[in-house]
Design a protein around this motif. Sequence first.
Motif, PDB file in Angstrom:
ATOM      1  N   ALA A   6       0.851  -1.192   0.000  1.00 46.28           N
ATOM      2  CA  ALA A   6       0.000   0.000   0.000  1.00 46.28           C
ATOM      3  C   ALA A   6       0.887   1.243   0.000  1.00 46.28           C
ATOM      4  CB  ALA A   6      -0.901   0.003   1.229  1.00 46.28           C
ATOM      5  N   TYR A   8       0.653   5.297   0.381  1.00 44.37           N
ATOM      6  CA  TYR A   8      -0.300   6.290   0.882  1.00 44.37           C
ATOM      7  C   TYR A   8       0.243   7.706   0.713  1.00 44.37           C
ATOM      8  CZ  TYR A   8      -3.420   8.825   4.034  1.00 44.37           C
ATOM      9  OH  TYR A   8      -4.314   9.732   4.568  1.00 44.37           O
ATOM     10  N   TRP A  54      -7.611   6.830   4.046  1.00 47.14           N
ATOM     11  CA  TRP A  54      -6.971   6.129   5.163  1.00 47.14           C
ATOM     12  C   TRP A  54      -7.874   5.018   5.696  1.00 47.14           C
ATOM     13  CZ3 TRP A  54      -2.419   5.287   6.990  1.00 47.14           C
ATOM     14  CH2 TRP A  54      -2.273   4.745   8.277  1.00 47.14           C
ATOM     15  N   LEU A  57      -7.659   2.086   3.451  1.00 50.63           N
ATOM     16  CA  LEU A  57      -6.377   1.420   3.653  1.00 50.63           C
ATOM     17  C   LEU A  57      -6.390   0.579   4.927  1.00 50.63           C
ATOM     18  CD1 LEU A  57      -3.362   0.851   3.325  1.00 50.63           C
ATOM     19  CD2 LEU A  57      -2.896   3.166   4.137  1.00 50.63           C
ATOM     20  N   VAL A  61      -5.695  -3.346   5.798  1.00 51.00           N
ATOM     21  CA  VAL A  61      -4.714  -3.790   6.809  1.00 51.00           C
ATOM     22  C   VAL A  61      -5.368  -4.767   7.767  1.00 51.00           C
ATOM     23  CG1 VAL A  61      -3.361  -3.036   8.806  1.00 51.00           C
ATOM     24  CG2 VAL A  61      -3.235  -1.750   6.654  1.00 51.00           C
ATOM     25  N   VAL A  66      -2.521  -6.401   3.434  1.00 53.16           N
ATOM     26  CA  VAL A  66      -1.403  -5.481   3.202  1.00 53.16           C
ATOM     27  C   VAL A  66      -0.132  -6.044   3.821  1.00 53.16           C
ATOM     28  CG1 VAL A  66      -0.499  -3.159   3.636  1.00 53.16           C
ATOM     29  CG2 VAL A  66      -2.926  -3.474   3.146  1.00 53.16           C
ATOM     30  N   LEU A  69       3.339  -0.877   4.087  1.00 55.47           N
ATOM     31  CA  LEU A  69       2.798   0.455   3.823  1.00 55.47           C
ATOM     32  C   LEU A  69       3.964   1.405   3.561  1.00 55.47           C
ATOM     33  CD1 LEU A  69       0.697   2.730   3.811  1.00 55.47           C
ATOM     34  CD2 LEU A  69       0.818   2.759   6.304  1.00 55.47           C
ATOM     35  N   VAL A  96       2.552  -6.035   9.167  1.00 52.83           N
ATOM     36  CA  VAL A  96       2.646  -5.013   8.129  1.00 52.83           C
ATOM     37  C   VAL A  96       3.928  -4.200   8.336  1.00 52.83           C
ATOM     38  CG1 VAL A  96       1.576  -2.948   7.121  1.00 52.83           C
ATOM     39  CG2 VAL A  96       0.146  -4.845   7.938  1.00 52.83           C
ATOM     40  N   LEU A  98       6.426  -0.956   7.524  1.00 52.18           N
ATOM     41  CA  LEU A  98       6.202   0.466   7.250  1.00 52.18           C
ATOM     42  C   LEU A  98       7.501   1.096   6.781  1.00 52.18           C
ATOM     43  CD1 LEU A  98       4.582   3.133   7.355  1.00 52.18           C
ATOM     44  CD2 LEU A  98       5.243   3.328   9.759  1.00 52.18           C
TER      45      LEU A  98
END
Length: 201
Positions: A6, A8, A54, A57, A61, A66, A69, A96, A98
Amino acid sequence: MSKHVAVYCRVSSRNQQTESQKPDLQRWVDAYAAAQVIWYEDRYTGRTMDRPGWKRLMYEVESGRVSKLVVWRLDRLGRTARGLTALFDEFPRRGVGLVSVKDGLDLDTPAGRLMANVLASVAQYETEIRGERVRAGQSLARKRGKRWGGSDPGRLLYLSRDQVDLIVDLHQRGRSKAAIARACGVSRPTVYRILAQHDSP
Protein backbone atom coordinates in the motif's frame (compact mmCIF):
# COMPACT_ATOMS: atom_id res chain seq x y z
CA MET A 1 -4.79 -14.64 0.53
CA SER A 2 -2.58 -12.46 -1.64
CA LYS A 3 -1.18 -9.33 -0.07
CA HIS A 4 -0.27 -6.02 -1.65
CA VAL A 5 2.01 -3.07 -0.98
CA ALA A 6 0.00 0.00 0.00
CA VAL A 7 1.35 3.42 -1.00
CA TYR A 8 -0.30 6.29 0.88
CA CYS A 9 -0.23 10.00 -0.09
CA ARG A 10 -1.79 12.85 1.85
CA VAL A 11 -2.04 16.62 1.62
CA SER A 12 -4.02 18.85 3.96
CA SER A 13 -6.69 20.29 1.67
CA ARG A 14 -8.37 19.87 -1.71
CA ASN A 15 -6.45 22.86 -3.04
CA GLN A 16 -3.11 21.06 -2.59
CA GLN A 17 -1.66 18.31 -4.73
CA THR A 18 0.09 15.03 -3.93
CA GLU A 19 2.19 15.22 -7.10
CA SER A 20 5.33 16.35 -5.21
CA GLN A 21 5.27 13.10 -3.19
CA LYS A 22 4.65 10.66 -6.03
CA PRO A 23 8.03 10.66 -7.87
CA ASP A 24 9.93 9.55 -4.73
CA LEU A 25 7.28 6.96 -3.94
CA GLN A 26 7.29 5.63 -7.51
CA ARG A 27 11.09 5.26 -7.41
CA TRP A 28 10.73 3.17 -4.25
CA VAL A 29 8.03 1.06 -5.91
CA ASP A 30 10.17 0.51 -9.01
CA ALA A 31 13.18 -0.52 -6.92
CA TYR A 32 11.67 -2.59 -4.11
CA ALA A 33 8.02 -3.57 -4.58
CA ALA A 34 7.81 -7.28 -5.34
CA ALA A 35 4.02 -7.54 -4.95
CA GLN A 36 0.99 -5.78 -6.38
CA VAL A 37 0.92 -2.08 -5.48
CA ILE A 38 -2.25 -0.16 -4.61
CA TRP A 39 -2.20 3.60 -4.13
CA TYR A 40 -4.35 5.40 -1.54
CA GLU A 41 -4.75 9.16 -1.35
CA ASP A 42 -6.31 11.79 0.90
CA ARG A 43 -6.72 15.55 0.78
CA TYR A 44 -7.45 15.88 4.47
CA THR A 45 -5.91 17.18 7.68
CA GLY A 46 -3.39 14.99 9.50
CA ARG A 47 -4.91 15.84 12.88
CA THR A 48 -7.58 13.21 12.47
CA MET A 49 -7.37 9.59 11.35
CA ASP A 50 -10.97 9.79 10.05
CA ARG A 51 -10.05 10.20 6.37
CA PRO A 52 -11.68 8.35 3.44
CA GLY A 53 -8.52 7.00 1.82
CA TRP A 54 -6.97 6.13 5.16
CA LYS A 55 -10.09 4.24 6.28
CA ARG A 56 -10.04 2.17 3.07
CA LEU A 57 -6.38 1.42 3.65
CA MET A 58 -6.89 0.41 7.29
CA TYR A 59 -9.77 -1.88 6.28
CA GLU A 60 -7.31 -3.68 4.01
CA VAL A 61 -4.71 -3.79 6.81
CA GLU A 62 -7.23 -5.22 9.27
CA SER A 63 -8.33 -7.77 6.65
CA GLY A 64 -4.76 -9.03 6.35
CA ARG A 65 -4.35 -7.90 2.74
CA VAL A 66 -1.40 -5.48 3.20
CA SER A 67 2.20 -6.62 3.53
CA LYS A 68 3.85 -3.19 3.61
CA LEU A 69 2.80 0.45 3.82
CA VAL A 70 4.96 3.06 2.08
CA VAL A 71 4.65 6.80 2.75
CA TRP A 72 6.63 9.83 1.64
CA ARG A 73 7.17 11.07 5.21
CA LEU A 74 5.79 9.93 8.55
CA ASP A 75 3.78 13.11 9.02
CA ARG A 76 1.72 12.08 5.98
CA LEU A 77 0.25 9.37 8.23
CA GLY A 78 -0.73 11.88 10.90
CA ARG A 79 0.48 14.75 13.04
CA THR A 80 -0.09 13.53 16.60
CA ALA A 81 2.40 11.42 18.54
CA ARG A 82 -0.41 9.36 20.07
CA GLY A 83 -1.88 8.41 16.70
CA LEU A 84 1.48 7.59 15.14
CA THR A 85 2.83 5.52 18.03
CA ALA A 86 -0.42 3.52 18.08
CA LEU A 87 0.21 2.67 14.43
CA PHE A 88 3.82 1.70 15.18
CA ASP A 89 2.48 -0.84 17.68
CA GLU A 90 -0.37 -2.09 15.50
CA PHE A 91 1.46 -2.64 12.22
CA PRO A 92 4.02 -5.18 13.54
CA ARG A 93 1.22 -7.10 15.29
CA ARG A 94 -0.55 -7.40 11.96
CA GLY A 95 2.61 -8.29 10.06
CA VAL A 96 2.65 -5.01 8.13
CA GLY A 97 5.96 -3.33 7.38
CA LEU A 98 6.20 0.47 7.25
CA VAL A 99 8.61 2.44 5.08
CA SER A 100 8.99 6.23 5.14
CA VAL A 101 10.95 7.16 2.03
CA LYS A 102 12.15 10.67 2.93
CA ASP A 103 12.84 9.77 6.57
CA GLY A 104 14.89 6.74 5.50
CA LEU A 105 12.93 4.60 7.95
CA ASP A 106 11.91 0.94 7.91
CA LEU A 107 9.78 -0.23 10.85
CA ASP A 108 10.97 -3.81 10.39
CA THR A 109 14.25 -2.93 12.15
CA PRO A 110 14.83 -2.01 15.84
CA ALA A 111 16.62 1.17 14.77
CA GLY A 112 13.70 2.03 12.52
CA ARG A 113 11.18 1.59 15.33
CA LEU A 114 13.26 3.84 17.62
CA MET A 115 13.57 6.50 14.94
CA ALA A 116 9.83 6.28 14.19
CA ASN A 117 8.91 7.15 17.76
CA VAL A 118 11.40 10.02 17.84
CA LEU A 119 10.01 11.42 14.58
CA ALA A 120 6.44 11.10 15.87
CA SER A 121 7.36 13.22 18.88
CA VAL A 122 9.06 15.75 16.60
CA ALA A 123 5.96 15.99 14.38
CA GLN A 124 3.76 16.76 17.37
CA TYR A 125 6.33 19.21 18.76
CA GLU A 126 6.38 21.12 15.46
CA THR A 127 2.58 21.29 15.46
CA GLU A 128 2.50 22.62 19.02
CA ILE A 129 5.25 25.17 18.36
CA ARG A 130 3.39 26.41 15.27
CA GLY A 131 0.29 26.93 17.42
CA GLU A 132 2.30 28.78 20.06
CA ARG A 133 3.75 31.13 17.43
CA VAL A 134 0.28 31.88 16.11
CA ARG A 135 -1.06 32.61 19.60
CA ALA A 136 1.95 34.80 20.43
CA GLY A 137 1.45 36.76 17.22
CA GLN A 138 -2.22 37.26 17.98
CA SER A 139 -1.44 38.45 21.50
CA LEU A 140 1.07 40.99 20.21
CA ALA A 141 -1.37 42.16 17.55
CA ARG A 142 -4.09 42.70 20.15
CA LYS A 143 -1.71 44.74 22.31
CA ARG A 144 -1.01 46.94 19.29
CA GLY A 145 -4.72 47.45 18.72
CA LYS A 146 -4.99 45.21 15.69
CA ARG A 147 -8.42 43.78 14.95
CA TRP A 148 -9.45 40.97 12.59
CA GLY A 149 -12.50 38.96 11.76
CA GLY A 150 -14.92 41.44 13.34
CA SER A 151 -18.21 42.41 11.78
CA ASP A 152 -18.28 45.67 13.77
CA PRO A 153 -15.38 48.17 13.68
CA GLY A 154 -12.97 47.61 16.54
CA ARG A 155 -14.54 44.33 17.73
CA LEU A 156 -12.49 41.14 17.86
CA LEU A 157 -14.27 37.99 16.84
CA TYR A 158 -13.56 34.96 19.03
CA LEU A 159 -14.69 31.73 17.44
CA SER A 160 -16.12 28.68 19.18
CA ARG A 161 -14.64 25.23 18.63
CA ASP A 162 -17.71 24.33 16.56
CA GLN A 163 -17.18 27.34 14.29
CA VAL A 164 -13.52 26.45 13.77
CA ASP A 165 -14.42 22.83 13.00
CA LEU A 166 -17.08 23.94 10.51
CA ILE A 167 -14.64 26.26 8.71
CA VAL A 168 -12.08 23.46 8.38
CA ASP A 169 -14.68 20.90 7.32
CA LEU A 170 -16.11 23.15 4.60
CA HIS A 171 -12.60 23.88 3.33
CA GLN A 172 -11.82 20.15 3.13
CA ARG A 173 -15.04 19.69 1.13
CA GLY A 174 -13.77 22.14 -1.47
CA ARG A 175 -15.91 25.18 -0.63
CA SER A 176 -14.43 28.57 -1.53
CA LYS A 177 -13.16 30.93 1.18
CA ALA A 178 -15.93 33.40 0.35
CA ALA A 179 -18.61 30.70 0.62
CA ILE A 180 -17.18 29.50 3.94
CA ALA A 181 -17.15 33.06 5.29
CA ARG A 182 -20.81 33.53 4.32
CA ALA A 183 -21.86 30.17 5.76
CA CYS A 184 -20.08 30.79 9.07
CA GLY A 185 -20.89 34.49 9.41
CA VAL A 186 -17.24 35.60 9.54
CA SER A 187 -14.90 37.57 7.32
CA ARG A 188 -12.64 36.01 4.70
CA PRO A 189 -9.49 37.07 6.65
CA THR A 190 -10.85 35.08 9.60
CA VAL A 191 -11.31 32.03 7.37
CA TYR A 192 -7.74 32.37 6.07
CA ARG A 193 -6.42 32.76 9.64
CA ILE A 194 -8.20 29.65 10.91
CA LEU A 195 -7.04 27.53 7.96
CA ALA A 196 -3.45 28.79 8.36
CA GLN A 197 -3.47 27.75 12.02
CA HIS A 198 -5.10 24.41 11.44
CA ASP A 199 -2.48 22.46 9.53
CA SER A 200 0.48 22.57 7.13
CA PRO A 201 0.66 21.09 3.60
